[in-house]
Design a protein around this motif. Structure first.
Motif, PDB file in Angstrom:
ATOM      1  N   ASN A 154       0.854  -1.194   0.000  1.00 35.49           N
ATOM      2  CA  ASN A 154       0.000   0.000   0.000  1.00 35.49           C
ATOM      3  C   ASN A 154       0.891   1.245   0.000  1.00 35.49           C
ATOM      4  O   ASN A 154       1.647   1.461  -0.939  1.00 35.49           O
ATOM      5  N   ASP A 155       0.825   2.038   1.043  1.00 39.81           N
ATOM      6  CA  ASP A 155       1.652   3.243   1.091  1.00 39.81           C
ATOM      7  C   ASP A 155       3.135   2.895   1.215  1.00 39.81           C
ATOM      8  O   ASP A 155       3.510   1.930   1.876  1.00 39.81           O
ATOM      9  N   SER A 199       1.051   6.912  -2.069  1.00 34.47           N
ATOM     10  CA  SER A 199       0.072   5.836  -1.924  1.00 34.47           C
ATOM     11  C   SER A 199       0.145   4.891  -3.120  1.00 34.47           C
ATOM     12  O   SER A 199       0.831   5.162  -4.114  1.00 34.47           O
ATOM     13  N   SER A 229       9.956   3.068   4.362  1.00 33.17           N
ATOM     14  CA  SER A 229       8.863   2.374   5.023  1.00 33.17           C
ATOM     15  C   SER A 229       7.830   1.955   4.002  1.00 33.17           C
ATOM     16  O   SER A 229       7.609   2.662   3.012  1.00 33.17           O
ATOM     17  N   ARG A 284       3.825  -0.135   3.878  1.00 32.07           N
ATOM     18  CA  ARG A 284       2.735  -0.910   4.493  1.00 32.07           C
ATOM     19  C   ARG A 284       2.454  -2.089   3.564  1.00 32.07           C
ATOM     20  O   ARG A 284       1.999  -1.902   2.440  1.00 32.07           O
ATOM     21  N   THR A 317       0.994  -6.114   2.917  1.00 30.22           N
ATOM     22  CA  THR A 317       0.236  -7.302   3.275  1.00 30.22           C
ATOM     23  C   THR A 317       1.052  -8.495   2.794  1.00 30.22           C
ATOM     24  O   THR A 317       1.197  -8.698   1.582  1.00 30.22           O
ATOM     25  N   ALA A 337      -2.218  -6.168   7.046  1.00 34.64           N
ATOM     26  CA  ALA A 337      -1.112  -5.316   6.608  1.00 34.64           C
ATOM     27  C   ALA A 337      -0.374  -4.772   7.814  1.00 34.64           C
ATOM     28  O   ALA A 337      -0.975  -4.521   8.867  1.00 34.64           O
ATOM     29  N   ARG A 338       0.909  -4.603   7.675  1.00 33.98           N
ATOM     30  CA  ARG A 338       1.708  -3.991   8.729  1.00 33.98           C
ATOM     31  C   ARG A 338       2.822  -3.179   8.096  1.00 33.98           C
ATOM     32  O   ARG A 338       3.139  -3.326   6.921  1.00 33.98           O
ATOM     33  N   ASP A 339       3.420  -2.318   8.899  1.00 34.97           N
ATOM     34  CA  ASP A 339       4.499  -1.466   8.422  1.00 34.97           C
ATOM     35  C   ASP A 339       5.841  -2.167   8.554  1.00 34.97           C
ATOM     36  O   ASP A 339       6.143  -2.761   9.596  1.00 34.97           O
ATOM     37  N   TYR A 340       6.623  -2.076   7.494  1.00 35.24           N
ATOM     38  CA  TYR A 340       7.983  -2.594   7.500  1.00 35.24           C
ATOM     39  C   TYR A 340       8.953  -1.437   7.270  1.00 35.24           C
ATOM     40  O   TYR A 340       8.614  -0.434   6.617  1.00 35.24           O
ATOM     41  N   TRP A 341      10.164  -1.603   7.810  1.00 35.79           N
ATOM     42  CA  TRP A 341      11.173  -0.542   7.735  1.00 35.79           C
ATOM     43  C   TRP A 341      12.489  -1.085   7.205  1.00 35.79           C
ATOM     44  O   TRP A 341      12.868  -2.230   7.505  1.00 35.79           O
TER      45      TRP A 341
END
Length: 121
Positions: free
Chosen positions: A32-33, A52, A96, A98, A100, A107-111
């Motif tokens: 996503n973003d 986005s 970063s 987001r 899935t 979905a979660r945020d990855y860095w």
């Protein structure tokens, strides 16, 4: 497992340009973003620019007109073109996204681990 890896950081004189790249890899169903943050010593990590999945962009006031964020969905990659760099842009830049992951619906945020950008006067 999802990983984000940044590249393109370095040292440049004021007024110069750098282009950061960040590739997402692993078991990805959807991204996503995506975006870029930066942190200087003693300060929190702040948003620089975000984009986005529909290519809507958002910039920090301090970089508007100088930085451009873009993405290549086919390559799971986000870019940050940084122009007219200033010494105050010196920071560690983090990617970063987001994501899935495959076989989930959450979905979660990855860095990423960050890349150093140093701008000398």
């Amino acid at each position: 497992q999802v990983q984000l890896v940044e590249s393109g950081g370095g040292s440049v004189q004021a007024g110069g340009s750098l282009r950061l790249s960040c590739v997402a890899s692993g078991s990805i169903f959807r991204i996503n973003d995506m975006g870029w943050y930066r942190r200087t010593p003693g300060k929190q990590r702040d948003l620089v620019a975000a984009i986005s999945s529909g290519d809507t962009t958002n910039y920090a006031d301090s970089v508007k007109g100088r930085f451009i964020v873009s993405r290549d969905n086919a390559k799971n990659t986000v870019y940050l073109q940084m122009n007219s760099l200033k010494p105050e842009d010196t920071a560690v830049y983090y990617c970063s996204a987001r994501v899935t992951p495959s076989h989930t619906v959450v979905a979660r945020d990855y860095w990423g681990r960050g890349t150093q950008v140093t701008v000398s006067a």
